[in-house]
Design a protein around this motif. Structure first.
Motif, PDB file in Angstrom:
ATOM      1  N   ALA A   1      -4.700 -17.165  -4.216  1.00  0.00           N
ATOM      2  CA  ALA A   1      -3.526 -16.707  -4.060  1.00  0.00           C
ATOM      3  C   ALA A   1      -2.951 -16.132  -5.310  1.00  0.00           C
ATOM      4  O   ALA A   1      -2.154 -14.870  -5.231  1.00  0.00           O
ATOM      5  CB  ALA A   1      -2.559 -18.016  -3.546  1.00  0.00           C
ATOM      6  N   LEU A   2      -3.200 -16.690  -6.436  1.00  0.00           N
ATOM      7  CA  LEU A   2      -2.771 -15.984  -7.690  1.00  0.00           C
ATOM      8  C   LEU A   2      -3.436 -14.862  -7.825  1.00  0.00           C
ATOM      9  O   LEU A   2      -3.262 -13.813  -8.577  1.00  0.00           O
ATOM     10  CB  LEU A   2      -2.913 -16.994  -8.855  1.00  0.00           C
ATOM     11  N   LEU A   3      -4.629 -14.782  -7.343  1.00  0.00           N
ATOM     12  CA  LEU A   3      -5.718 -13.708  -7.927  1.00  0.00           C
ATOM     13  C   LEU A   3      -5.029 -12.479  -7.046  1.00  0.00           C
ATOM     14  O   LEU A   3      -5.061 -11.497  -7.511  1.00  0.00           O
ATOM     15  CB  LEU A   3      -7.156 -14.023  -7.470  1.00  0.00           C
ATOM     16  N   ALA A   4      -4.822 -12.802  -5.557  1.00  0.00           N
ATOM     17  CA  ALA A   4      -4.330 -11.737  -4.811  1.00  0.00           C
ATOM     18  C   ALA A   4      -3.014 -11.197  -5.375  1.00  0.00           C
ATOM     19  O   ALA A   4      -2.691 -10.116  -5.300  1.00  0.00           O
ATOM     20  CB  ALA A   4      -4.110 -12.546  -3.255  1.00  0.00           C
ATOM     21  N   ALA A   5      -2.003 -12.151  -5.804  1.00  0.00           N
ATOM     22  CA  ALA A   5      -0.988 -11.879  -6.601  1.00  0.00           C
ATOM     23  C   ALA A   5      -1.040 -10.883  -7.740  1.00  0.00           C
ATOM     24  O   ALA A   5      -0.511  -9.782  -7.905  1.00  0.00           O
ATOM     25  CB  ALA A   5      -0.119 -12.733  -6.948  1.00  0.00           C
ATOM     26  N   GLY A   6      -2.189 -11.118  -8.627  1.00  0.00           N
ATOM     27  CA  GLY A   6      -2.506 -10.137  -9.660  1.00  0.00           C
ATOM     28  C   GLY A   6      -3.040  -8.956  -9.138  1.00  0.00           C
ATOM     29  O   GLY A   6      -2.655  -7.895  -9.775  1.00  0.00           O
ATOM     30  N   LEU A   7      -3.737  -8.861  -7.870  1.00  0.00           N
ATOM     31  CA  LEU A   7      -4.259  -7.353  -7.444  1.00  0.00           C
ATOM     32  C   LEU A   7      -2.867  -6.658  -6.928  1.00  0.00           C
ATOM     33  O   LEU A   7      -2.870  -5.363  -7.194  1.00  0.00           O
ATOM     34  CB  LEU A   7      -5.197  -7.639  -6.347  1.00  0.00           C
ATOM     35  N   ILE A   8      -1.979  -7.420  -6.323  1.00  0.00           N
ATOM     36  CA  ILE A   8      -0.675  -6.543  -6.058  1.00  0.00           C
ATOM     37  C   ILE A   8       0.063  -6.210  -6.913  1.00  0.00           C
ATOM     38  O   ILE A   8       0.532  -5.066  -7.082  1.00  0.00           O
ATOM     39  CB  ILE A   8       0.005  -7.626  -5.262  1.00  0.00           C
ATOM     40  N   VAL A   9       0.010  -6.903  -8.170  1.00  0.00           N
ATOM     41  CA  VAL A   9       0.977  -6.484  -9.207  1.00  0.00           C
ATOM     42  C   VAL A   9       0.171  -5.162  -9.980  1.00  0.00           C
ATOM     43  O   VAL A   9       0.873  -4.332 -10.184  1.00  0.00           O
ATOM     44  CB  VAL A   9       0.968  -7.614 -10.301  1.00  0.00           C
ATOM     45  N   ILE A  10      -1.262  -5.100 -10.023  1.00  0.00           N
ATOM     46  CA  ILE A  10      -1.987  -4.100 -10.698  1.00  0.00           C
ATOM     47  C   ILE A  10      -1.988  -2.788  -9.970  1.00  0.00           C
ATOM     48  O   ILE A  10      -1.471  -1.744 -10.225  1.00  0.00           O
ATOM     49  CB  ILE A  10      -3.514  -4.426 -10.686  1.00  0.00           C
ATOM     50  N   ASP A  11      -1.679  -3.044  -8.486  1.00  0.00           N
ATOM     51  CA  ASP A  11      -1.603  -1.997  -7.810  1.00  0.00           C
ATOM     52  C   ASP A  11      -0.272  -1.328  -7.847  1.00  0.00           C
ATOM     53  O   ASP A  11       0.081  -0.058  -7.703  1.00  0.00           O
ATOM     54  CB  ASP A  11      -1.789  -2.608  -5.783  1.00  0.00           C
ATOM     55  N   GLY A  12       1.032  -2.166  -7.650  1.00  0.00           N
ATOM     56  CA  GLY A  12       2.180  -1.621  -8.041  1.00  0.00           C
ATOM     57  C   GLY A  12       2.918  -1.147  -7.012  1.00  0.00           C
ATOM     58  O   GLY A  12       4.393  -1.172  -6.891  1.00  0.00           O
ATOM     59  N   ARG A  13       2.227  -0.808  -5.740  1.00  0.00           N
ATOM     60  CA  ARG A  13       3.086  -0.354  -4.700  1.00  0.00           C
ATOM     61  C   ARG A  13       4.076  -1.311  -3.966  1.00  0.00           C
ATOM     62  O   ARG A  13       5.203  -0.865  -3.823  1.00  0.00           O
ATOM     63  CB  ARG A  13       2.109   0.305  -3.377  1.00  0.00           C
ATOM     64  N   ALA A  14       3.550  -2.524  -4.033  1.00  0.00           N
ATOM     65  CA  ALA A  14       4.585  -3.579  -3.418  1.00  0.00           C
ATOM     66  C   ALA A  14       5.987  -3.563  -4.287  1.00  0.00           C
ATOM     67  O   ALA A  14       7.022  -4.032  -3.841  1.00  0.00           O
ATOM     68  CB  ALA A  14       3.896  -4.980  -3.304  1.00  0.00           C
ATOM     69  N   LEU A  15       5.512  -3.717  -5.494  1.00  0.00           N
ATOM     70  CA  LEU A  15       6.981  -3.893  -6.443  1.00  0.00           C
ATOM     71  C   LEU A  15       7.949  -2.319  -6.185  1.00  0.00           C
ATOM     72  O   LEU A  15       9.054  -2.719  -6.496  1.00  0.00           O
ATOM     73  CB  LEU A  15       6.325  -3.646  -7.816  1.00  0.00           C
ATOM     74  N   ARG A  16       7.171  -1.383  -5.967  1.00  0.00           N
ATOM     75  CA  ARG A  16       8.042  -0.190  -6.110  1.00  0.00           C
ATOM     76  C   ARG A  16       8.831  -0.145  -4.441  1.00  0.00           C
ATOM     77  O   ARG A  16       9.847   0.262  -4.515  1.00  0.00           O
ATOM     78  CB  ARG A  16       7.189   1.269  -5.934  1.00  0.00           C
ATOM     79  N   TYR A  17       8.107  -0.815  -3.323  1.00  0.00           N
ATOM     80  CA  TYR A  17       8.927  -0.938  -2.247  1.00  0.00           C
ATOM     81  C   TYR A  17      10.115  -2.085  -2.406  1.00  0.00           C
ATOM     82  O   TYR A  17      11.091  -1.672  -1.756  1.00  0.00           O
ATOM     83  CB  TYR A  17       8.016  -1.183  -1.127  1.00  0.00           C
ATOM     84  N   TRP A  18       9.901  -3.103  -3.217  1.00  0.00           N
ATOM     85  CA  TRP A  18      10.590  -4.065  -3.294  1.00  0.00           C
ATOM     86  C   TRP A  18      11.983  -3.735  -4.217  1.00  0.00           C
ATOM     87  O   TRP A  18      12.977  -4.081  -3.774  1.00  0.00           O
ATOM     88  CB  TRP A  18      10.106  -5.238  -4.052  1.00  0.00           C
TER      89      TRP A  18
END
Length: 313
Positions: A282-299
């Motif tokens: 779960a932490l590793l997946a969260a790290g990949l999501i942060v690196i990708d950045g798109r989810a943060l831009r949508y949020w």
């Protein structure tokens, strides 16, 4: 700012299929190891995979490369992207479960970002990517367990072997950016698999001897799956998804492979991973999501639209 390629329904379906194929490679390794050695398993995979990829090259009329420099690049890629990581993963699976191996292998994406930042000037981490890499490394540490590293038992060595494979993939990504730029991807895959086979086949024969021919059907099926589907077929599918969705979106496949391997391992071998493995993933997946950045831009826009000061109400 570069616009992210949108993902079509077809691309999502092919990404799910690719994750299913790669997720199945981990339990297939375990099946093959019941009767075949580590080196022989890898040698069979890369040799048959190379033959199939050269067939793809011939069918598509791609010109074959010439020159020592090109084949030196294939040798480096074959070692870093096939021979070494395949061997480390298969050897690691003699000591750890398939699902845990898949979770640790997911660190490839995080390590790839870190290696690229260290090697290329245009790949600097920045605050967001740096935070994602740190979160990913935390996930890996949690999945392994501090106690396991302190004991350094065979299970710990297996986990470190799979992490070594992920690091090898990361360096292969950096090398590929230099050696295979502008080359047809099918040709690059055929060349690196051929180089890997030229290393692994003699090594397997020297260390483990000629492979036994009287194998169980399940073992032959596992070996065939690794070569035909998880190698040649996965390469073709991988590059098709890249054309449809873009290279950046392919990192999402990393998040899908581990759950597939976990489910198959539980069904086929009754594997039960510790809670820390799921938390680490779960932490590793969260790290990949942060690196990708798109989810943060949508949020962020969603947060702004809910802010009373933004003119709502």
């Amino acid at each position: 700012m570069m616009k992210q390629t949108s993902i079509s329904p077809l691309a999502w379906a092919l990404m799910a299929l690719l994750a299913l194929i790669w997720g199945g490679s981990f339990p297939s390794n375990r099946l093959a190891l019941a009767e075949v050695g580590v080196l022989t398993t890898v040698a069979f995979r890369v040799a048959l995979g190379a033959l199939l990829m050269w067939g793809v090259v011939a069918l598509r009329g791609i010109t074959r490369p010439r020159g020592l420099r090109v084949w030196a690049g294939f040798l480096g890629m074959g070692l870093l992207n096939n021979a070494l990581p395949f061997t480390l993963i298969v050897w690691g699976q003699t000591r750890i479960d398939s699902g845990l191996a898949a979770i640790l292998n997911a660190a490839t994406a995080v390590l790839g970002v870190a290696v690229a930042a260290a090697v290329f000037r245009d790949e600097r981490l920045g605050l967001r990517k740096g935070a994602g890499v740190l979160l990913g490394f935390t996930g890996v540490a949690v999945a392994i367990g501090i106690g396991a590293l302190a004991r350094f038992d065979p299970g710990s060595l297996g986990q470190l072997a799979v992490l070594g494979a992920a690091l090898s993939y990361a360096f292969a990504g950096a090398l590929g950016r230099v050696t295979t730029r502008g080359m047809a991807p099918e040709l690059a895959a055929a060349g690196m698999l051929t180089a890997a086979a030229l290393v692994m086949v003699p090594a397997a024969l020297l260390v483990e001897g000629p492979p036994p021919l009287h194998l169980a059907p399940a073992t032959w099926g596992a070996l065939a799956y690794l070569a035909v589907f998880a190698t040649a077929g996965a390469y073709v599918l991988y590059y098709r998804v890249m054309q449809l969705a873009g290279a950046g979106n392919l990192s999402l496949v990393t998040l899908l492979v581990a759950p597939v391997a976990i489910v198959i391992g539980a069904v086929m071998f009754h594997e039960a991973l510790p809670l820390r493995a799921y938390l680490g993933f779960a932490l590793l997946a969260a790290g990949l999501i942060v690196i990708d950045g798109r989810a943060l831009r949508y949020w962020r826009p969603a947060q702004k639209s809910r802010d009373p000061a933004a003119g709502q109400g």
